[in-house]
Design an enzyme around this catalytic site. Structure first.
Site, PDB file in Angstrom:
ATOM      1  N   SER A   1      22.120  46.318  21.938  1.00 57.45           N
ATOM      2  CA  SER A   1      22.681  45.438  22.249  1.00 57.45           C
ATOM      3  C   SER A   1      24.596  45.754  21.893  1.00 57.45           C
ATOM      4  O   SER A   1      24.704  47.000  22.682  1.00 57.45           O
ATOM      5  CB  SER A   1      22.830  44.129  21.428  1.00 57.45           C
TER       6      SER A   1
ATOM      7  N   ASP B   1      17.484  38.674  30.039  1.00 60.28           N
ATOM      8  CA  ASP B   1      18.316  38.834  28.614  1.00 60.28           C
ATOM      9  C   ASP B   1      18.896  37.247  28.209  1.00 60.28           C
ATOM     10  O   ASP B   1      19.570  37.478  29.570  1.00 60.28           O
ATOM     11  CB  ASP B   1      19.237  40.209  28.577  1.00 60.28           C
TER      12      ASP B   1
ATOM     13  N   HIS C   1      16.500  40.056  25.573  1.00 65.74           N
ATOM     14  CA  HIS C   1      17.505  41.101  24.965  1.00 65.74           C
ATOM     15  C   HIS C   1      16.506  41.900  23.903  1.00 65.74           C
ATOM     16  O   HIS C   1      16.907  43.096  24.046  1.00 65.74           O
ATOM     17  CB  HIS C   1      18.144  40.186  23.899  1.00 65.74           C
TER      18      HIS C   1
END
Length: 453
Positions: free
Chosen positions: A276, A368, A402
């Site tokens: 991330s 995602d 994600h």
């Protein structure tokens, strides 16, 4: 509609015998117990003690021919939180169940999924939803998982049938002899995990996103796989800033130089793995720090996000968010996937990856829902190709969200956002996502071993 079969509550509470259970389930169509074994049932999960990223082989023997059963898994974490999962199965004609070959007919997952019980562990109904299954003490004690096979088909919120066999397994994050050292060296904070053995070992820095604090589980597992790994927080820990203000790459450079000089770390270069926000930091580190020779960007962006990044006289502005683009589902979950500014509208934020001399691995989920990490990776690769670079590799997974973690990590459809305090959609489909985690974990290690010697 799938029938949820369980024994009547009174029979269950007062310990009805096998004959009463057979009578209770007779005449329920094809979903009842066709045959019940009169002998002992044996449930085995091998290995019974394993690293948390290793696959399990789960089997049951001694069942009735084509008997309907439910496999359940339960974990009570060292913080006292209960996680559970279940899969509904039918034994074969010989009364045997092999989870790697038999499809789950219902419960928390369907189809053939050898690790489905572990992949779908989620907070029990009495727990706060969207919790992450985690272990506070990673060395010296395992995570215990209790497996049980029950008669009949039941779900997570229904009374299970008669328990037929149980087994407890141990899942470890650390190998024997692994050392964890808390780090307060100059400006840097964190924990370094040293693999067992004499070394020296490939050196690696592990970064996460906007959760903040010290996150160690991946670093510990990577050390168990032979990497001297520094879990490096950059806000929300000890005397670091409590919130993510402007970041300075000198902090990360100090960590790289510390790791390079460590007697258990071999050179000449250091690797970095980031998820991330940690992903774009990993890209910035390999771009501006020549000591970094391998970078794994998981679900990251090719531009600087959340806060400005400074290094010497250079400044990368951050992409902004448009909260007006948040989509709220009927269940109250926030979809943030359209809120991040497109990097093409803020080109100064784009990381000049063409300057990187090391090797880059992009790992993305095609579903995602935090942001479009697949698009970001493709834009980064276009930039690299345009500048004559071929120092990259892409792993792109359909049906994957994600949070691409090691394969020990159960699928989470959403998480509680640190700022909003509300559930935020992560994306992905449980079984596809977890197969992707399993595949990516092996290929990430191959990539790091190749480029870190």
């Amino acid at each position: 509609m799938m029938l949820r079969l369980q024994p009547p509550p009174l029979l269950w509470l007062f310990g009805a015998g096998r004959a009463a259970l057979r009578a209770a389930t007779r005449g329920r169509g094809g979903l009842g117990v066709r045959s019940v074994s009169d002998g002992p049932v044996k449930l085995t999960a091998t290995p019974s003690k394993s690293l948390a990223d290793e696959p399990l082989d789960i089997q049951a023997e001694g069942l009735g021919a084509e008997q309907a059963v439910t496999l359940r898994a339960q974990v009570v974490t060292d913080q006292g939180q209960l996680f559970a999962s279940c899969g509904q199965y039918r034994a074969d004609g010989a009364g045997r169940l092999v989870v790697s070959q038999s499809p789950s007919l219902g419960g928390d997952y369907e189809g053939v999924a050898p690790m489905g019980l572990l992949w779908t562990l989620s907070p029990a109904p009495m727990e706060q939803p969207y919790l992450k299954l985690s272990q506070a003490h990673l060395t010296g004690s395992p995570m215990y998982i209790d497996l049980c096979v029950h008669s009949g088909h039941s779900g997570k919120t229904t009374i299970p049938g008669q328990p037929l066999a149980k087994q407890r397994i141990e899942r470890w994050y650390s190998k024997p002899g692994l050392r964890r050292i808390r780090l307060r060296e100059g400006n840097i904070r964190g924990s370094i995990f040293i693999p067992p053995g004499d070394g020296p070992f490939p050196g690696l820095i592990d970064l996460f996103g906007d959760e903040g604090g010290l996150i160690e589980f991946r670093a510990c597992l990577l050390a168990s796989r032979g990497f001297a790994t520094l879990a490096l927080p950059y806000f929300g820990f000890e005397d670091l800033p409590m919130t993510m203000t402007d970041l300075h790459l000198e902090y990360f450079e100090e960590a790289v130089n510390y790791l390079k000089k460590h007697p258990k770390v071999k050179g000449p270069g250091i690797g970095v793995i980031g998820s991330s926000k940690g992903g774009d930091l990993a890209l910035s580190m390999i771009t501006f720090l020549p000591q970094v020779v391998a970078s794994v960007c998981i679900s990251g962006c090719h531009a600087n996000t959340i806060t400005d990044l400074h290094y010497k006289d250079m400044r990368l502005p951050s992409l902004s968010y448009n909260v007006d683009r948040i989509i709220v589902s009927d269940s109250g979950i926030l979809d943030m996937s359209k809120t991040l500014e497109n990097p093409s509208t803020n080109k100064g934020s784009i990381i000049p990856l063409e300057k990187a001399e090391g090797h880059i691995l992009f790992v993305v989920g095609e579903d995602d829902k935090i942001w479009d990490s697949k698009f970001f990776a493709s834009e980064a690769i276009k930039r690299l190709k345009k500048n004559g670079k071929d120092n990259y590799k892409l792993l792109s997974y359909p049906g994957t969200g994600h949070c691409i973690d090691p394969p020990c990590s159960p699928f989470r459809p959403a998480k509680i956002d640190r700022l909003f305090g509300l559930p935020v959609l992560l994306g992905g489909e449980a079984i596809k996502h977890c197969y992707a985690q399993q595949d990516a974990w092996e290929k990430i290690q191959e990539f790091l071993r190749l480029h870190l010697g």
